[in-house]
Design an enzyme around this catalytic site. Structure first.
Site, short mmCIF file in Angstrom:
data_model
loop_
_atom_site.label_atom_id
_atom_site.label_comp_id
_atom_site.label_asym_id
_atom_site.label_seq_id
_atom_site.Cartn_x
_atom_site.Cartn_y
_atom_site.Cartn_z
CB THR A 144 -1.01 0.05 1.29
OG1 THR A 144 -1.23 1.25 1.63
CG2 THR A 144 -0.52 -0.65 2.34
CE1 TYR A 181 -3.79 -3.67 4.87
CE2 TYR A 181 -3.86 -1.45 5.00
CZ TYR A 181 -3.72 -2.62 4.37
OH TYR A 181 -3.83 -2.43 2.78
CG HIS A 182 -1.17 1.46 6.55
ND1 HIS A 182 -2.13 2.25 7.22
CD2 HIS A 182 -1.37 1.48 5.32
CE1 HIS A 182 -3.05 2.68 6.36
NE2 HIS A 182 -2.73 2.25 5.07
CE LYS A 185 -1.54 -4.81 2.70
NZ LYS A 185 -1.75 -5.91 1.62
N1 LIG Z 1 -8.99 -1.94 -1.69
C1 LIG Z 1 -8.01 -1.10 -1.68
O1 LIG Z 1 -8.31 0.04 -1.78
C2 LIG Z 1 -6.67 -1.58 -1.32
C3 LIG Z 1 -5.88 -0.29 -1.31
C4 LIG Z 1 -4.26 -0.79 -1.11
C5 LIG Z 1 -4.08 -2.13 -0.96
N2 LIG Z 1 -5.06 -2.97 -1.01
C6 LIG Z 1 -4.61 -4.55 -0.71
O2 LIG Z 1 -5.13 -5.47 -1.69
C7 LIG Z 1 -5.45 -6.71 -1.16
C8 LIG Z 1 -6.92 -6.99 -1.65
O3 LIG Z 1 -7.78 -5.94 -0.96
P1 LIG Z 1 -9.28 -5.95 -1.04
O4 LIG Z 1 -9.77 -4.58 -0.87
O5 LIG Z 1 -9.92 -6.91 -2.10
O6 LIG Z 1 -9.35 -6.77 0.35
P2 LIG Z 1 -10.64 -7.82 0.74
O7 LIG Z 1 -10.72 -8.01 2.11
O8 LIG Z 1 -11.92 -7.61 0.09
O9 LIG Z 1 -9.92 -9.26 0.10
C9 LIG Z 1 -9.02 -10.03 0.82
C10 LIG Z 1 -9.52 -11.40 0.69
O10 LIG Z 1 -8.32 -12.16 1.41
C11 LIG Z 1 -9.06 -13.25 2.02
N3 LIG Z 1 -8.14 -13.98 2.98
C12 LIG Z 1 -7.53 -13.25 4.08
N4 LIG Z 1 -6.72 -14.01 4.78
C13 LIG Z 1 -6.72 -15.07 4.00
C14 LIG Z 1 -6.08 -16.22 4.47
N5 LIG Z 1 -5.34 -16.40 5.53
N6 LIG Z 1 -6.20 -17.40 3.87
C15 LIG Z 1 -7.05 -17.35 2.77
N7 LIG Z 1 -7.67 -15.93 1.94
C16 LIG Z 1 -7.48 -15.17 3.10
C17 LIG Z 1 -10.25 -12.50 2.53
O11 LIG Z 1 -11.34 -13.56 2.94
C18 LIG Z 1 -10.81 -11.62 1.37
O12 LIG Z 1 -11.74 -12.40 0.66
C19 LIG Z 1 -5.02 -6.68 0.36
O13 LIG Z 1 -3.87 -7.06 0.68
C20 LIG Z 1 -5.06 -5.20 0.72
O14 LIG Z 1 -4.29 -4.60 1.54
C21 LIG Z 1 -6.31 -2.86 -1.18
#
Ligand SMILES: NC(=O)c1ccc[n+]([C@@H]2O[C@H](COP(=O)([O-])OP(=O)(O)OC[C@H]3O[C@@H](n4cnc5c(N)ncnc54)[C@H](O)[C@@H]3O)[C@@H](O)[C@H]2O)c1
Length: 382
Positions: A144, A181-182, A185
């Site tokens: 992130t 959280y950050h 990462k």
């Molecule tokens: N959405 C954003 O704006 C954003 C911005 C920057 C970074 N990110 C990163 O992108 C990634 C996806 O984001 P998102 O918004 O789709 O999040 P999300 O929470 O919708 O999706 C993450 C998925 O990972 C699954 N998961 C978590 N731990 C797990 C485990 N131990 N085993 C199997 N599955 C597991 C969860 O059940 C969930 O379905 C994340 O790593 C997030 O930090 C997202």
């Protein structure tokens, strides 16, 4: 290519899986539904009903004629992870499987411990599984922009050259997360860099800004294919939340003065970036870091854009300035570089009034599902 999408049930994971499948890659998605469980625990359902992952894969197959394999399991479980990688033999691994919420990670000891163990646990197992079963596979990890914080100098793309006492060297750019959280990462990036140095893995770490948006080309085929769209104060990202607030007639909740600036991108640009990176892998022994965002906005600027788009549709909504629940600089220098993804071919979708109007209209058709009790922030950093 054979692409493993980890966290494939989530907001970005499912949209990515369909997109890569649509352009001809063989996709396997994996998830343990931890995201869904936590939403239920916090009693905040996504805006659109989201069928089970197997059902979505079946519907996708009907519309596209393409098969997405589904594996359910916890990636912090080593035996499961090893079997998954061994069986599928991926050429590219997209690692979304983490808990992405800053407020959740700051709620209490139990929540922060879960974020810490889950996020580092999945990354650690994935790295080992690649090393043991498919050492040439390309790991694409979602980091992130929040890893950098808001330093008073320009933000480079992951690396910085430092001159010290007449000598120079290249290091990971200094990072300072604003939530646990950050910070996980940042630790992920360090873990990846360690294993890249030791095992010569190929890794791309994408420093992504907050994503907004709902519809992608593939999700428009059937409402059951829509992403897991959160709008609550714990799991929703800011612009998605503002759009829902506008539709519900709830004043847009800006934290503090709203002068905090961040780099944003449309979900369709996330899909583009991931595809570009999958198809242009990092070299063996390289930790490539790309800053993944398209435009920088202040939060108050975003709020006024949503107010103005809503007004065009005859909706009057106000902005409400709340005591900032987070510990963050509100007025700060912010000049992040982002050239690597455009160099690979990214054609950005900009945040236009039309984009906002489309989002508002889509949310309006699910207005009855909006639960206003989840909008106000309940987690405070201090
Ligand atoms: N959405 C954003 O704006 C954003 C911005 C920057 C970074 N990110 C990163 O992108 C990634 C996806 O984001 P998102 O918004 O789709 O999040 P999300 O929470 O919708 O999706 C993450 C998925 O990972 C699954 N998961 C978590 N731990 C797990 C485990 N131990 N085993 C199997 N599955 C597991 C969860 O059940 C969930 O379905 C994340 O790593 C997030 O930090 C997202």
């Amino acid at each position: 290519m054979r692409v493993l999408v980890l966290g494939g049930d989530g907001y970005l994971g499912w949209a990515t899986a369909m997109h890569l499948s649509a352009v001809g890659h063989d996709v396997c998605v994996c998830d343990n539904f931890l995201g869904r469980k936590l939403h239920q625990q916090f009693d905040c359902e996504p805006l659109f009903p989201v069928p089970q992952l197997e059902e979505r894969a079946r519907i996708w197959g009907e519309y596209s004629g393409r098969h997405i394999e589904v594996k359910i399991g916890d990636l912090t479980n080593w035996a499961f992870t090893l079997r998954l990688f061994n069986d599928f033999q991926p050429e590219a691994v997209i690692h979304y499987a983490e808990l992405p919420s800053a407020p959740f990670s700051m709620a209490d000891q139990e929540c922060s411990a879960l974020v810490l163990h889950n996020n580092l646990g999945t990354t650690h197992n994935i790295v080992h599984a690649v090393h043991e079963t498919c050492p040439h596979a390309h790991i694409i990890k979602l980091g992130t922009m929040g890893e950098y914080g808001t330093p008073n100098i320009d933000i480079e793309e992951g690396w910085i050259e430092v001159a010290h006492k007449g000598r120079t060297d290249k290091f990971l750019y200094p990072r300072q997360g604003g939530s646990l959280y950050h910070t996980t990462k940042i630790m992920d990036t360090d873990l990846l860099w360690f294993y890249v140095r030791i095992w010569k893995l190929r890794v791309t770490d994408l420093m992504q800004g907050p994503v907004y948006g709902i519809a992608t080309k593939e999700s428009q085929l059937n409402p059951a294919l829509m992403p897991h769209f959160s709008y609550d104060a714990v799991f929703g990202t800011v612009l998605n939340r503002f759009v829902v607030q506008a539709v519900a007639g709830i004043p847009l909740t800006v934290y503090g003065r709203g002068t905090q600036r961040r780099g944003f991108l449309n979900i369709n640009d996330t899909l583009q970036c991931i595809r570009l990176v999958v198809e242009n892998p990092a070299a063996e022994g390289e930790l490539r870091i790309c800053n993944q965002f398209v435009e920088v906005f202040s939060i108050v600027d975003l709020a006024s854009r949503v107010v103005s788009a809503a007004r065009t549709l005859g909706i009057d909504v106000e902005v409400s300035f709340l005591d900032n629940p987070r510990a963050e600089a509100e007025t700060h220098y912010y000049n992040p570089t982002h050239t690597k993804l455009p160099e690979l071919g990214l054609q950005p979708h900009l945040l236009t009034e039309e984009t906002l109007i489309e989002m508002i209209k889509l949310v309006q058709s699910f207005r009855d599902r909006i639960d206003s009790k989840h909008i106000l922030p309940k987690v405070r950093w201090q």
